[in-house]
Motif scaffolding. Structure first.
Motif, PDB file in Angstrom:
ATOM      1  N   GLN A  75      24.095  42.703  74.972  1.00 16.54           N
ATOM      2  CA  GLN A  75      24.231  41.251  74.890  1.00 16.54           C
ATOM      3  C   GLN A  75      23.315  40.608  75.927  1.00 16.54           C
ATOM      4  N   PRO A  76      22.826  39.409  75.654  1.00 23.15           N
ATOM      5  CA  PRO A  76      21.979  38.725  76.642  1.00 23.15           C
ATOM      6  C   PRO A  76      22.804  38.263  77.831  1.00 23.15           C
ATOM      7  N   VAL A  77      22.133  38.091  78.960  1.00 18.53           N
ATOM      8  CA  VAL A  77      22.844  37.668  80.165  1.00 18.53           C
ATOM      9  C   VAL A  77      23.088  36.160  80.172  1.00 18.53           C
ATOM     10  N   MET A  78      22.228  35.407  79.477  1.00 19.24           N
ATOM     11  CA  MET A  78      22.397  33.952  79.441  1.00 19.24           C
ATOM     12  C   MET A  78      23.719  33.570  78.771  1.00 19.24           C
ATOM     13  N   PHE A  81      21.405  27.761  82.964  1.00 22.48           N
ATOM     14  CA  PHE A  81      21.306  29.203  82.715  1.00 22.48           C
ATOM     15  C   PHE A  81      22.587  29.794  82.131  1.00 22.48           C
ATOM     16  N   ALA A  82      23.732  29.325  82.599  1.00 23.44           N
ATOM     17  CA  ALA A  82      25.011  29.870  82.125  1.00 23.44           C
ATOM     18  C   ALA A  82      25.685  28.976  81.102  1.00 23.44           C
ATOM     19  N   GLY A  83      25.288  27.715  81.050  1.00 23.00           N
ATOM     20  CA  GLY A  83      25.907  26.805  80.104  1.00 23.00           C
ATOM     21  C   GLY A  83      27.219  26.236  80.622  1.00 23.00           C
ATOM     22  N   ASN A  84      27.958  25.634  79.728  1.00 16.18           N
ATOM     23  CA  ASN A  84      29.220  24.988  80.096  1.00 16.18           C
ATOM     24  C   ASN A  84      30.261  25.304  79.037  1.00 16.18           C
ATOM     25  N   ILE A  85      30.611  26.588  78.940  1.00 11.56           N
ATOM     26  CA  ILE A  85      31.561  27.044  77.931  1.00 11.56           C
ATOM     27  C   ILE A  85      32.957  27.110  78.551  1.00 11.56           C
TER      28      ILE A  85
END
Length: 218
Positions: free
Chosen positions: A84-87, A168-172
């Motif tokens: 899986q991607p790290v982003m 980079f990590a988003g807001n999930i």
């Protein structure tokens, strides 16, 4: 309070703790390696180490996307290794926080090691201690206050990281939403009550960390 309220705070503390651990190891190692040492290119290397301190967080986030994105060799290797991607994962938040917090730990540790009297370390070597023993038994204790100060400041910086983490990590929610991003979303949606409580929690954590740091200095 609901689980949804505490989730961003818990994630922020977890991310900051992991980031602090990483910058402690890397910062102490590089701080010791660079202290009281001159070589060609040292100024350039230290400038690179300190760049995240002055770069806009969005630039740091952009560079992390370039370095760890799916189109980069590093990103492709991570995706192959972990499937899986790290982003847009919690580890992306850890990486972003580590990058922005590292300069504080590096500068503090280097300052601490530079303040040590070289004669004390040399005396330990004369007594038969190897370099690893000198480092652990002499250098680290003598630079202890600087290392603790750097760790606390790095933790506080990682705890408050916003821009690079958002890119980079988003807001999930429940996955990558840290307290700073949750505050932003709450204000943007007009939920000032939640934003105020989250902000108060962050202020409280930061206040007690800095209070401990000031008591340490005294």
């Amino acid at each position: 309070m609901s689980t949804d309220f505490w989730s961003p705070i818990r994630l922020s503390v977890e991310v900051a703790s992991l980031s602090c651990l990483f910058v402690l190891v890397i910062g102490v190692w590089l701080g010791k390696a660079m202290a009281n040492r001159s070589f060609k290119g040292k100024a350039i290397a230290e400038t690179i180490f300190l760049l995240p301190l002055v770069l806009p967080p969005t630039v740091v986030g952009f560079l992390l996307i370039i370095l760890f994105g799916s189109s980069s060799p590093v990103g492709q290797f991570i995706e192959w290794l972990f499937h899986q991607p790290v982003m847009f994962t919690p580890w992306a938040a850890v990486i972003a926080s580590t990058v922005v917090a590292f300069p504080l730990m590096y500068q503090s540790s280097k300052t601490g090691f530079e303040a040590i009297d070289a004669d004390i370390e040399n005396a330990a070597r004369v007594d038969g201690a190897n370099e690893w023993r000198v480092f652990l038994a002499v250098s680290v204790p003598l630079a202890g206050k600087s290392l603790i100060s750097g760790s606390i400041l790095s933790f506080a910086r990682a705890l408050g990281e916003f821009g690079a983490t958002l890119m980079f990590a988003g807001n999930i929610p429940g996955k990558t939403q840290t307290a700073p991003t949750a505050i932003y979303v709450a204000i943007d949606s007009g939920d000032m009550g939640t934003a105020s409580l989250l902000a108060a929690s962050m202020v409280g954590i930061s206040f007690f960390m800095l209070l401990f740091l000031n008591s340490l200095k005294k």
